[in-house]
Design a protein around this motif. Structure first.
Motif, mmCIF file in Angstrom:
data_model
loop_
_atom_site.group_PDB
_atom_site.id
_atom_site.type_symbol
_atom_site.label_atom_id
_atom_site.label_comp_id
_atom_site.label_asym_id
_atom_site.label_seq_id
_atom_site.Cartn_x
_atom_site.Cartn_y
_atom_site.Cartn_z
ATOM 1 N N THR A 1 0.831 -1.202 0.000
ATOM 2 C CA THR A 1 0.000 0.000 0.000
ATOM 3 C C THR A 1 0.867 1.255 0.000
ATOM 4 O O THR A 1 0.610 2.192 -0.765
ATOM 5 N N ILE A 2 1.901 1.277 0.832
ATOM 6 C CA ILE A 2 2.795 2.429 0.869
ATOM 7 C C ILE A 2 3.520 2.587 -0.466
ATOM 8 O O ILE A 2 3.628 3.700 -1.001
ATOM 9 N N ALA A 3 3.999 1.481 -1.024
ATOM 10 C CA ALA A 3 4.697 1.548 -2.310
ATOM 11 C C ALA A 3 3.763 2.004 -3.425
ATOM 12 O O ALA A 3 4.149 2.794 -4.293
ATOM 13 N N GLY A 4 2.518 1.536 -3.410
ATOM 14 C CA GLY A 4 1.549 1.966 -4.420
ATOM 15 C C GLY A 4 1.227 3.445 -4.318
ATOM 16 O O GLY A 4 1.091 4.134 -5.334
ATOM 17 N N CYS A 5 1.126 3.942 -3.107
ATOM 18 C CA CYS A 5 0.872 5.379 -2.924
ATOM 19 C C CYS A 5 2.079 6.210 -3.321
ATOM 20 O O CYS A 5 1.928 7.319 -3.846
ATOM 21 N N ALA A 6 3.283 5.689 -3.097
ATOM 22 C CA ALA A 6 4.480 6.390 -3.561
ATOM 23 C C ALA A 6 4.500 6.441 -5.088
ATOM 24 O O ALA A 6 4.849 7.475 -5.678
ATOM 25 N N LEU A 7 4.091 5.355 -5.731
ATOM 26 C CA LEU A 7 4.002 5.354 -7.189
ATOM 27 C C LEU A 7 2.960 6.362 -7.673
ATOM 28 O O LEU A 7 3.178 7.066 -8.667
ATOM 29 N N THR A 8 1.859 6.467 -6.973
ATOM 30 C CA THR A 8 0.842 7.460 -7.318
ATOM 31 C C THR A 8 1.404 8.872 -7.208
ATOM 32 O O THR A 8 1.143 9.723 -8.068
ATOM 33 N N ALA A 9 2.186 9.126 -6.164
ATOM 34 C CA ALA A 9 2.813 10.442 -6.010
ATOM 35 C C ALA A 9 3.752 10.731 -7.172
ATOM 36 O O ALA A 9 3.802 11.859 -7.680
ATOM 37 N N ILE A 10 4.485 9.726 -7.624
ATOM 38 C CA ILE A 10 5.388 9.906 -8.757
ATOM 39 C C ILE A 10 4.596 10.217 -10.024
ATOM 40 O O ILE A 10 4.951 11.125 -10.786
ATOM 41 N N VAL A 11 3.517 9.492 -10.245
ATOM 42 C CA VAL A 11 2.686 9.730 -11.433
ATOM 43 C C VAL A 11 2.093 11.128 -11.393
ATOM 44 O O VAL A 11 2.092 11.841 -12.406
ATOM 45 N N TYR A 12 1.583 11.531 -10.242
ATOM 46 C CA TYR A 12 1.037 12.888 -10.121
ATOM 47 C C TYR A 12 2.110 13.938 -10.402
ATOM 48 O O TYR A 12 1.879 14.886 -11.138
ATOM 49 N N GLY A 13 3.273 13.769 -9.794
ATOM 50 C CA GLY A 13 4.328 14.761 -9.936
ATOM 51 C C GLY A 13 4.889 14.869 -11.344
ATOM 52 O O GLY A 13 5.327 15.937 -11.760
ATOM 53 N N LEU A 14 4.875 13.769 -12.078
ATOM 54 C CA LEU A 14 5.449 13.771 -13.424
ATOM 55 C C LEU A 14 4.427 14.056 -14.525
ATOM 56 O O LEU A 14 4.810 14.122 -15.692
ATOM 57 N N SER A 15 3.165 14.205 -14.167
ATOM 58 C CA SER A 15 2.169 14.499 -15.205
ATOM 59 C C SER A 15 2.363 15.926 -15.721
ATOM 60 O O SER A 15 2.784 16.819 -14.995
ATOM 61 N N SER A 16 2.048 16.096 -16.982
ATOM 62 C CA SER A 16 2.228 17.421 -17.596
ATOM 63 C C SER A 16 1.164 18.383 -17.082
ATOM 64 O O SER A 16 0.099 17.977 -16.600
ATOM 65 N N ARG A 17 1.444 19.643 -17.198
ATOM 66 C CA ARG A 17 0.509 20.684 -16.763
ATOM 67 C C ARG A 17 -0.825 20.554 -17.498
ATOM 68 O O ARG A 17 -1.892 20.639 -16.896
ATOM 69 N N GLU A 18 -0.771 20.335 -18.803
ATOM 70 C CA GLU A 18 -1.991 20.224 -19.600
ATOM 71 C C GLU A 18 -2.821 19.022 -19.174
ATOM 72 O O GLU A 18 -4.040 19.111 -19.027
ATOM 73 N N LYS A 19 -2.149 17.876 -18.990
ATOM 74 C CA LYS A 19 -2.859 16.661 -18.591
ATOM 75 C C LYS A 19 -3.469 16.823 -17.198
ATOM 76 O O LYS A 19 -4.602 16.402 -16.956
ATOM 77 N N TRP A 20 -2.720 17.407 -16.261
ATOM 78 C CA TRP A 20 -3.212 17.602 -14.904
ATOM 79 C C TRP A 20 -4.447 18.501 -14.890
ATOM 80 O O TRP A 20 -5.461 18.175 -14.276
ATOM 81 N N ASN A 21 -4.336 19.633 -15.566
ATOM 82 C CA ASN A 21 -5.448 20.577 -15.562
ATOM 83 C C ASN A 21 -6.669 20.028 -16.309
ATOM 84 O O ASN A 21 -7.801 20.287 -15.911
ATOM 85 N N ALA A 22 -6.446 19.247 -17.341
ATOM 86 C CA ALA A 22 -7.579 18.650 -18.055
ATOM 87 C C ALA A 22 -8.290 17.623 -17.175
ATOM 88 O O ALA A 22 -9.523 17.495 -17.241
ATOM 89 N N ARG A 23 -7.544 16.910 -16.348
ATOM 90 C CA ARG A 23 -8.156 15.858 -15.530
ATOM 91 C C ARG A 23 -8.742 16.379 -14.217
ATOM 92 O O ARG A 23 -9.844 15.997 -13.841
ATOM 93 N N PHE A 24 -8.012 17.247 -13.521
ATOM 94 C CA PHE A 24 -8.440 17.639 -12.187
ATOM 95 C C PHE A 24 -8.931 19.080 -12.088
ATOM 96 O O PHE A 24 -9.543 19.443 -11.082
ATOM 97 N N ASN A 25 -8.661 19.899 -13.076
ATOM 98 C CA ASN A 25 -9.130 21.289 -13.100
ATOM 99 C C ASN A 25 -9.841 21.534 -14.433
ATOM 100 O O ASN A 25 -9.398 22.333 -15.251
#
Length: 148
Positions: A69-93
């Protein structure tokens, strides 16, 4: 506006409790409510190891839940941090501009990704080693019991 840096830190530090899911999807997010269950079961396994030792079969089955669970959440943090600005804003904003600053990357985002990579990798490797070691020890003991 959902901030990418904050989401990455929440996934890394509070991910096993579902904090990043609640931040991004709200309080009605089912995976956010389910995510603490394997965390608590794994923590119970750690308590059993401390009380009963590493030979307790239930504990070596529960402890990997916490590690994965901890490793999966760390992977999620990596995916969030490495997503592009356009992709992030299109998905969450969704209502915001593609270049909105909430989806931007800064040094705190990079620190979250680096910390998640280091800690997540270490915990994942330790969990795999712990799991395989105890599984194979159990198999050897069962083989000895059958042969006698």
């Amino acid at each position: 506006m959902k901030n990418k840096t904050l989401a990455a830190w929440l996934a890394f530090l509070g991910g096993p409790l579902g904090l990043h899911r609640f931040y991004l999807h709200g309080w009605r997010d089912a995976p956010g409510w389910i995510l603490p269950l394997p965390t608590l079961l794994g923590a119970y396994g750690v308590l059993r190891v401390q009380r009963l030792g590493v030979d307790d079969q239930l504990s070596w089955m529960l402890v990997p839940l916490l590690g994965f669970t901890i490793a999966g959440c760390a992977l999620t943090a990596i995916v969030y941090g490495l997503s592009s600005r356009e992709k992030w804003n299109a998905r969450f904003n969704a209502g915001a501009d593609e270049q909105a600053p909430a989806g931007g990357t800064n040094w705190f985002t990079i620190l979250a990704v680096a910390a998640a990579l280091m800690v997540g990798t270490g915990i994942l490797m330790a969990t795999i080693a712990f799991s395989f070691q105890h599984y194979f020890e159990y198999q050897v003991e069962e083989g000895r019991a059958i042969s006698q």
